[in-house]
Design a protein around this motif. Structure first.
Motif, PDB file in Angstrom:
ATOM      1  N   VAL A 191       0.832  -1.202   0.000  1.00 37.04           N
ATOM      2  CA  VAL A 191       0.000   0.000   0.000  1.00 37.04           C
ATOM      3  C   VAL A 191       0.870   1.258   0.000  1.00 37.04           C
ATOM      4  O   VAL A 191       1.798   1.387   0.784  1.00 37.04           O
ATOM      5  N   VAL A 192       0.542   2.192  -0.912  1.00 33.62           N
ATOM      6  CA  VAL A 192       1.242   3.475  -0.987  1.00 33.62           C
ATOM      7  C   VAL A 192       0.211   4.591  -0.925  1.00 33.62           C
ATOM      8  O   VAL A 192      -0.952   4.402  -1.273  1.00 33.62           O
ATOM      9  N   GLN A 193       0.660   5.758  -0.472  1.00 33.46           N
ATOM     10  CA  GLN A 193      -0.190   6.946  -0.467  1.00 33.46           C
ATOM     11  C   GLN A 193       0.429   7.973  -1.394  1.00 33.46           C
ATOM     12  O   GLN A 193       1.661   8.064  -1.517  1.00 33.46           O
ATOM     13  N   SER A 194      -0.429   8.753  -2.059  1.00 36.10           N
ATOM     14  CA  SER A 194       0.061   9.838  -2.896  1.00 36.10           C
ATOM     15  C   SER A 194       0.915  10.783  -2.051  1.00 36.10           C
ATOM     16  O   SER A 194       0.634  11.015  -0.877  1.00 36.10           O
ATOM     17  N   PHE A 195       1.970  11.331  -2.669  1.00 30.80           N
ATOM     18  CA  PHE A 195       2.830  12.289  -1.992  1.00 30.80           C
ATOM     19  C   PHE A 195       2.647  13.679  -2.598  1.00 30.80           C
ATOM     20  O   PHE A 195       3.458  14.569  -2.420  1.00 30.80           O
ATOM     21  N   GLU A 196       1.546  13.866  -3.343  1.00 25.85           N
ATOM     22  CA  GLU A 196       1.233  15.161  -3.939  1.00 25.85           C
ATOM     23  C   GLU A 196       0.457  16.016  -2.940  1.00 25.85           C
ATOM     24  O   GLU A 196      -0.423  15.504  -2.242  1.00 25.85           O
ATOM     25  N   PRO A 197       0.753  17.319  -2.879  1.00 25.07           N
ATOM     26  CA  PRO A 197       0.021  18.194  -1.966  1.00 25.07           C
ATOM     27  C   PRO A 197      -1.489  18.134  -2.218  1.00 25.07           C
ATOM     28  O   PRO A 197      -1.935  18.177  -3.366  1.00 25.07           O
ATOM     29  N   PRO A 241      -5.809   5.997   6.677  1.00 27.48           N
ATOM     30  CA  PRO A 241      -5.343   6.514   7.956  1.00 27.48           C
ATOM     31  C   PRO A 241      -4.424   7.722   7.779  1.00 27.48           C
ATOM     32  O   PRO A 241      -3.754   7.849   6.765  1.00 27.48           O
ATOM     33  N   GLU A 242      -4.450   8.607   8.759  1.00 22.05           N
ATOM     34  CA  GLU A 242      -3.556   9.767   8.733  1.00 22.05           C
ATOM     35  C   GLU A 242      -2.145   9.288   9.046  1.00 22.05           C
ATOM     36  O   GLU A 242      -1.920   8.576  10.026  1.00 22.05           O
TER      37      GLU A 242
END
Length: 70
Positions: free
Chosen positions: A15-21, A39-40
């Motif tokens: 699982v990855v999360q976007s790193f874009e603002p 999750p935060e």
């Protein structure tokens, strides 16, 4: 995407999360499922808004698109 895919394959972390603002989506490589939220995570949650993508201009090869795998 290449970096995240390589990390998943070598570590087993799918699982990855976007790193874009301003983006909060997650992607699960194991299931090919997109999650609009999750999750935060601990900061930083994105690269600086003033930093261009795919990275700092002085640290990205000029031919970076040619280096991407199809």
């Amino acid at each position: 995407a290449q970096h995240a895919t390589a990390h998943w394959k070598s570590s087993g972390h799918p699982v990855v999360q976007s790193f874009e603002p301003g983006e909060e989506w997650y992607w699960n490589y194991a299931t090919d499922v997109l999650y609009e939220a999750g999750p935060e995570l601990a900061p930083p949650t994105s690269h600086p808004a003033a930093q261009p993508t795919p990275g700092p201009a002085d640290r990205v090869p000029r031919n970076w698109p040619d280096l991407l795998h199809p």
